[in-house]
Design a protein around this motif. Structure first.
Motif, PDB file in Angstrom:
ATOM      1  N   HIS A 267       1.970  -7.029   2.992  1.00 56.02           N
ATOM      2  CA  HIS A 267       0.877  -7.708   2.306  1.00 56.02           C
ATOM      3  C   HIS A 267      -0.256  -7.899   3.305  1.00 56.02           C
ATOM      4  CE1 HIS A 267       3.343  -9.654  -1.116  1.00 56.02           C
ATOM      5  NE2 HIS A 267       3.895  -8.533  -0.715  1.00 56.02           N
TER       6      HIS A 267
ATOM      7  N   PHE B  16      -4.232 -10.982  -5.421  1.00 53.69           N
ATOM      8  CA  PHE B  16      -3.284 -10.413  -6.380  1.00 53.69           C
ATOM      9  C   PHE B  16      -2.280 -11.471  -6.820  1.00 53.69           C
ATOM     10  CE2 PHE B  16       0.711  -8.495  -7.534  1.00 53.69           C
ATOM     11  CZ  PHE B  16       0.331  -7.527  -8.442  1.00 53.69           C
TER      12      PHE B  16
ATOM     13  N   HIS C 227      -1.844 -12.730 -10.660  1.00 55.29           N
ATOM     14  CA  HIS C 227      -0.672 -12.286 -11.416  1.00 55.29           C
ATOM     15  C   HIS C 227       0.533 -13.211 -11.330  1.00 55.29           C
ATOM     16  CE1 HIS C 227      -2.610  -8.554 -12.462  1.00 55.29           C
ATOM     17  NE2 HIS C 227      -2.999  -8.440 -11.217  1.00 55.29           N
TER      18      HIS C 227
ATOM     19  N   VAL D 179      -2.002  -1.856 -12.640  1.00 55.22           N
ATOM     20  CA  VAL D 179      -1.169  -1.709 -11.439  1.00 55.22           C
ATOM     21  C   VAL D 179      -0.036  -0.723 -11.705  1.00 55.22           C
ATOM     22  CG1 VAL D 179       0.336  -2.940  -9.809  1.00 55.22           C
ATOM     23  CG2 VAL D 179      -1.770  -4.004 -10.604  1.00 55.22           C
TER      24      VAL D 179
ATOM     25  N   LEU E 250      -1.352   0.780  -6.125  1.00 54.51           N
ATOM     26  CA  LEU E 250      -1.435  -0.384  -5.253  1.00 54.51           C
ATOM     27  C   LEU E 250      -2.807  -0.573  -4.611  1.00 54.51           C
ATOM     28  CD1 LEU E 250       2.071  -0.125  -3.557  1.00 54.51           C
ATOM     29  CD2 LEU E 250       1.381  -1.480  -5.559  1.00 54.51           C
TER      30      LEU E 250
ATOM     31  N   THR F 251      -4.665  -4.074  -4.262  1.00 57.58           N
ATOM     32  CA  THR F 251      -3.720  -5.184  -4.391  1.00 57.58           C
ATOM     33  C   THR F 251      -3.446  -5.872  -3.062  1.00 57.58           C
ATOM     34  OG1 THR F 251      -1.744  -3.824  -4.021  1.00 57.58           O
ATOM     35  CG2 THR F 251      -2.502  -4.049  -6.309  1.00 57.58           C
TER      36      THR F 251
END
Length: 122
Positions: free
Chosen positions: A22, A30, A34, A89, A108, A111
């Motif tokens: 990440h 993101f 989400h 996504v 991705l 993201t």
């Protein structure tokens, strides 16, 4: 107290290993958009994914995702998969047979999440 100079180098991956990284602040955005359940579902798909024709493709049933996570019902897993599809996504690929699990292409970019698979030829 001394501060660390930076991240430690990632050791070489062995066959079968997958690294999901990440990068912030993109990954935080993101997660905020989400939620943690969708992120967990995306991780399940990411570690199952293979690079096929230059695309990251994962095969996984809703039930299989829920079972692997252990904290989501199959209905909740289905809602998160649908959410990720609506957001772009994930793209569902056409079914290959009535008993085969669905396949998804993972997108991705944007993201803040990346996936690195070990080179199987090692």
């Amino acid at each position: 107290m001394a501060r660390p100079s930076g991240p430690e180098p990632t050791p070489a991956l062995v066959p079968g290993e997958v690294v999901v990284e990440h990068r912030y602040p993109e990954a935080h955005a993101f997660l905020s958009e989400h939620g943690p359940d969708a992120l967990a579902v995306l991780h399940v798909l990411a570690v199952r994914a293979e690079v096929i024709d230059g695309r990251l493709v994962a095969r996984a049933s809703t039930r299989g995702v829920a079972e692997q996570l252990g904290f989501l019902s199959k209905d909740s897993a289905h809602r998160r998969l649908r959410q990720l599809r609506r957001s772009g996504v994930l793209d569902a690929l056409p079914s290959t047979g009535p008993m085969d699990p669905p396949s998804y292409v993972l997108h991705l970019d944007g993201t803040g999440i990346s996936v690195t698979h070990a080179d199987p030829s090692c």
